[in-house]
Scaffold this motif. Structure first.
Motif, mmCIF file in Angstrom:
data_model
loop_
_atom_site.group_PDB
_atom_site.id
_atom_site.type_symbol
_atom_site.label_atom_id
_atom_site.label_comp_id
_atom_site.label_asym_id
_atom_site.label_seq_id
_atom_site.Cartn_x
_atom_site.Cartn_y
_atom_site.Cartn_z
ATOM 1 N N LEU A 13 29.818 37.901 40.775
ATOM 2 C CA LEU A 13 28.879 38.834 40.173
ATOM 3 C C LEU A 13 28.072 38.143 39.083
ATOM 4 O O LEU A 13 28.639 37.651 38.106
ATOM 5 C CB LEU A 13 29.633 40.026 39.579
ATOM 6 N N PRO A 14 26.731 38.112 39.199
ATOM 7 C CA PRO A 14 25.928 37.478 38.154
ATOM 8 C C PRO A 14 25.964 38.269 36.855
ATOM 9 O O PRO A 14 26.085 39.502 36.858
ATOM 10 C CB PRO A 14 24.510 37.478 38.757
ATOM 11 N N PHE A 15 25.826 37.576 35.773
ATOM 12 C CA PHE A 15 25.789 38.194 34.452
ATOM 13 C C PHE A 15 24.715 39.280 34.398
ATOM 14 O O PHE A 15 24.932 40.353 33.821
ATOM 15 C CB PHE A 15 25.515 37.108 33.406
ATOM 16 N N ALA A 16 23.567 39.019 34.997
ATOM 17 C CA ALA A 16 22.460 39.969 34.949
ATOM 18 C C ALA A 16 22.764 41.264 35.689
ATOM 19 O O ALA A 16 22.093 42.280 35.452
ATOM 20 C CB ALA A 16 21.197 39.331 35.514
ATOM 21 N N SER A 17 23.764 41.251 36.570
ATOM 22 C CA SER A 17 24.117 42.447 37.341
ATOM 23 C C SER A 17 25.198 43.273 36.650
ATOM 24 O O SER A 17 25.694 44.242 37.238
ATOM 25 C CB SER A 17 24.582 42.050 38.744
ATOM 26 N N MET A 18 25.565 42.888 35.435
ATOM 27 C CA MET A 18 26.562 43.623 34.669
ATOM 28 C C MET A 18 25.884 44.575 33.693
ATOM 29 O O MET A 18 24.736 44.366 33.289
ATOM 30 C CB MET A 18 27.455 42.653 33.890
ATOM 31 N N THR A 19 26.597 45.624 33.304
ATOM 32 C CA THR A 19 26.115 46.502 32.247
ATOM 33 C C THR A 19 26.218 45.769 30.912
ATOM 34 O O THR A 19 26.943 44.764 30.800
ATOM 35 C CB THR A 19 26.955 47.781 32.171
ATOM 36 N N HIS B 100 28.398 33.460 36.406
ATOM 37 C CA HIS B 100 28.913 34.415 37.386
ATOM 38 C C HIS B 100 30.406 34.648 37.113
ATOM 39 O O HIS B 100 31.111 33.742 36.647
ATOM 40 C CB HIS B 100 28.752 33.893 38.815
ATOM 41 N N PHE B 101 30.861 35.839 37.480
ATOM 42 C CA PHE B 101 32.280 36.184 37.382
ATOM 43 C C PHE B 101 32.789 36.507 38.782
ATOM 44 O O PHE B 101 32.233 37.355 39.473
ATOM 45 C CB PHE B 101 32.483 37.382 36.459
ATOM 46 N N ALA B 102 33.848 35.817 39.206
ATOM 47 C CA ALA B 102 34.410 36.009 40.541
ATOM 48 C C ALA B 102 35.900 36.304 40.434
ATOM 49 O O ALA B 102 36.587 35.776 39.549
ATOM 50 C CB ALA B 102 34.185 34.762 41.395
ATOM 51 N N PRO C 154 49.532 38.722 42.948
ATOM 52 C CA PRO C 154 48.758 37.474 42.919
ATOM 53 C C PRO C 154 47.266 37.727 42.643
ATOM 54 O O PRO C 154 46.643 38.583 43.288
ATOM 55 C CB PRO C 154 48.959 36.897 44.320
ATOM 56 N N HIS C 155 46.708 36.963 41.700
ATOM 57 C CA HIS C 155 45.302 37.150 41.366
ATOM 58 C C HIS C 155 44.719 35.867 40.780
ATOM 59 O O HIS C 155 45.449 34.993 40.302
ATOM 60 C CB HIS C 155 45.111 38.322 40.394
ATOM 61 N N TYR C 156 43.402 35.804 40.825
ATOM 62 C CA TYR C 156 42.653 34.623 40.398
ATOM 63 C C TYR C 156 41.278 35.081 39.944
ATOM 64 O O TYR C 156 40.705 36.022 40.492
ATOM 65 C CB TYR C 156 42.515 33.657 41.578
ATOM 66 N N TYR C 157 40.748 34.414 38.921
ATOM 67 C CA TYR C 157 39.338 34.632 38.596
ATOM 68 C C TYR C 157 38.728 33.333 38.115
ATOM 69 O O TYR C 157 39.431 32.392 37.718
ATOM 70 C CB TYR C 157 39.154 35.756 37.567
ATOM 71 N N ARG C 158 37.402 33.307 38.156
ATOM 72 C CA ARG C 158 36.698 32.180 37.561
ATOM 73 C C ARG C 158 35.380 32.648 36.957
ATOM 74 O O ARG C 158 34.769 33.625 37.411
ATOM 75 C CB ARG C 158 36.484 31.047 38.557
ATOM 76 N N ILE C 159 34.975 31.925 35.935
ATOM 77 C CA ILE C 159 33.707 32.128 35.248
ATOM 78 C C ILE C 159 32.930 30.846 35.475
ATOM 79 O O ILE C 159 33.376 29.768 35.077
ATOM 80 C CB ILE C 159 33.937 32.405 33.759
ATOM 81 N N HIS C 160 31.771 30.952 36.128
ATOM 82 C CA HIS C 160 31.189 29.775 36.765
ATOM 83 C C HIS C 160 29.685 29.745 36.540
ATOM 84 O O HIS C 160 28.995 30.740 36.745
ATOM 85 C CB HIS C 160 31.510 29.862 38.268
ATOM 86 N N SER C 161 29.178 28.626 36.074
ATOM 87 C CA SER C 161 27.743 28.399 35.973
ATOM 88 C C SER C 161 27.462 27.012 36.542
ATOM 89 O O SER C 161 28.397 26.266 36.865
ATOM 90 C CB SER C 161 27.279 28.488 34.519
#
Length: 342
Positions: A233-239, A278-280, A290-297
């Motif tokens: 999810l792009p930063f711009a698509s967040m509230t 982006h946040f994934a 089980p879970h995973y996330y990343r913050i990616h540019s």
């Protein structure tokens, strides 16, 4: 749990707290602390602890329990251990230092669970690369199981801080033990999950990149982190509230560093543009699954993974695609020296 807006405000206050102008810079404090520690070592210890700046060992990093190069805590006297800790305190924030202590202390929990001799809080190694000069270019590393702090200082002022790895096993101490209930990386887990759970169904469809979490962080201990174009999810698509939440989550990782360094790292992200971030998410949104996330540019990636040991084993890493191990600073340093005829 505190609202993300409150967490962001508290982190911002901590990150921007100014130190008196008369105090030395972070780079100077690290140089002073490194020299004090090195001066306390006997010659055989010093030979074990110091490598040339250009030695390939500087990029030989790991986060699993294994033998390492450098001087381990168990080979130091209590006074030398205290001086080594002062070096870490010169580069990390109070919270970062306490988190480091907590990660190391979890070796006692693992020893109680397994009885394996490799579970030893004395097996954390300190290494200095080059000569710690107030105006020079040098680096230092603290590394052991679930911990890798790699810092390079260029020309006595510019600082590189990646790769940085913090892990926690167990993520939550659930056995009967003096540390029962401890969660060394609680904010990294809780803020990440609360962010993904704040997404509406349409946003979640974009953010969720896989139904199952990967077995580990994708960049591993590669010397050069490589990931495809940012997804999620792009930063711009967040509230606006979600954007603030994401900034607060990134500030948790930056906030392991002392305030001046953390502020500079966050400003670097802002200068390049939060719109690139982006946040994934992958895996379950439910705790203890089980879970995973990343913050990616295009410039950096933060990864978090919790899948091992019945989802009670966290790995987190922060990588810079061009600046890991200060490669970008060293390149600029060499170009400057070449232009100056040095």
């Amino acid at each position: 749990m505190p609202r993300p807006t409150l967490i962001a405000a508290l982190l911002l206050l901590g990150l921007t707290a100014a130190r008196a102008h008369s105090e030395p810079s972070p780079a100077q404090e690290m140089a002073v602390a490194a020299r004090a520690w090195l001066d306390s070592l006997a010659l055989p210890q010093r030979q074990q602890a110091v490598y040339p700046l250009a030695d390939a060992e500087r990029e030989n990093w790991h986060f699993v329990p294994r033998d390492r190069h450098g001087l381990p805590l168990k080979s130091m006297s209590p006074a030398q251990q205290q001086l080594a800790r002062q070096l870490v305190a010169a580069g990390l924030s109070e919270r970062g230092l306490l988190t480091t202590d907590a990660i190391i202390a979890l070796e006692d929990v693992l020893f109680a669970m397994e009885g394996a001799t490799r579970r030893d809080r004395g097996l954390y190694y300190f290494t200095v690369f080059g000569v710690p000069d107030d105006h020079g270019t040098w680096g230092w590393r603290l590394e052991g199981h679930h911990l890798s702090v790699n810092i390079l200082i260029a020309d006595g002022s510019r600082i590189a801080v990646t790769p940085m790895f913090f892990g926690s096993n167990p993520a939550e101490v659930r056995i009967t033990h003096a540390q029962q209930g401890r969660r060394a990386l609680a904010a990294e887990e809780d803020l990440g999950r609360s962010l993904v759970r704040s997404l509406d169904p349409e946003q979640l469809t974009v953010a969720l990149i896989a139904d199952h979490a990967p077995a580990d962080i994708i960049t591993g201990n590669d010397r050069e982190a490589q990931l495809a174009h940012p997804t999620g999810l792009p930063f711009a698509s967040m509230t606006p509230a979600q954007q603030e939440h994401l900034r607060a989550l990134v500030a948790v990782y930056a906030g392991r560093l002392r305030p001046e360094i953390a502020t500079a790292e966050l400003q670097r992200i802002a200068d390049r543009g939060w719109h690139q971030v982006h946040f994934a998410w992958a895996g379950s949104l439910t705790p203890r699954q089980p879970h995973y996330y990343r913050i990616h540019s295009p410039d950096f990636v933060i990864e978090y993974d919790n899948i091992q040991n019945d989802s009670n084993h966290i790995h987190t890493t922060w990588r810079n695609f061009t600046g890991d191990f200060g490669r970008d600073l060293l390149r600029e340093h060499r170009e400057h020296d070449h232009a100056a005829g040095k």
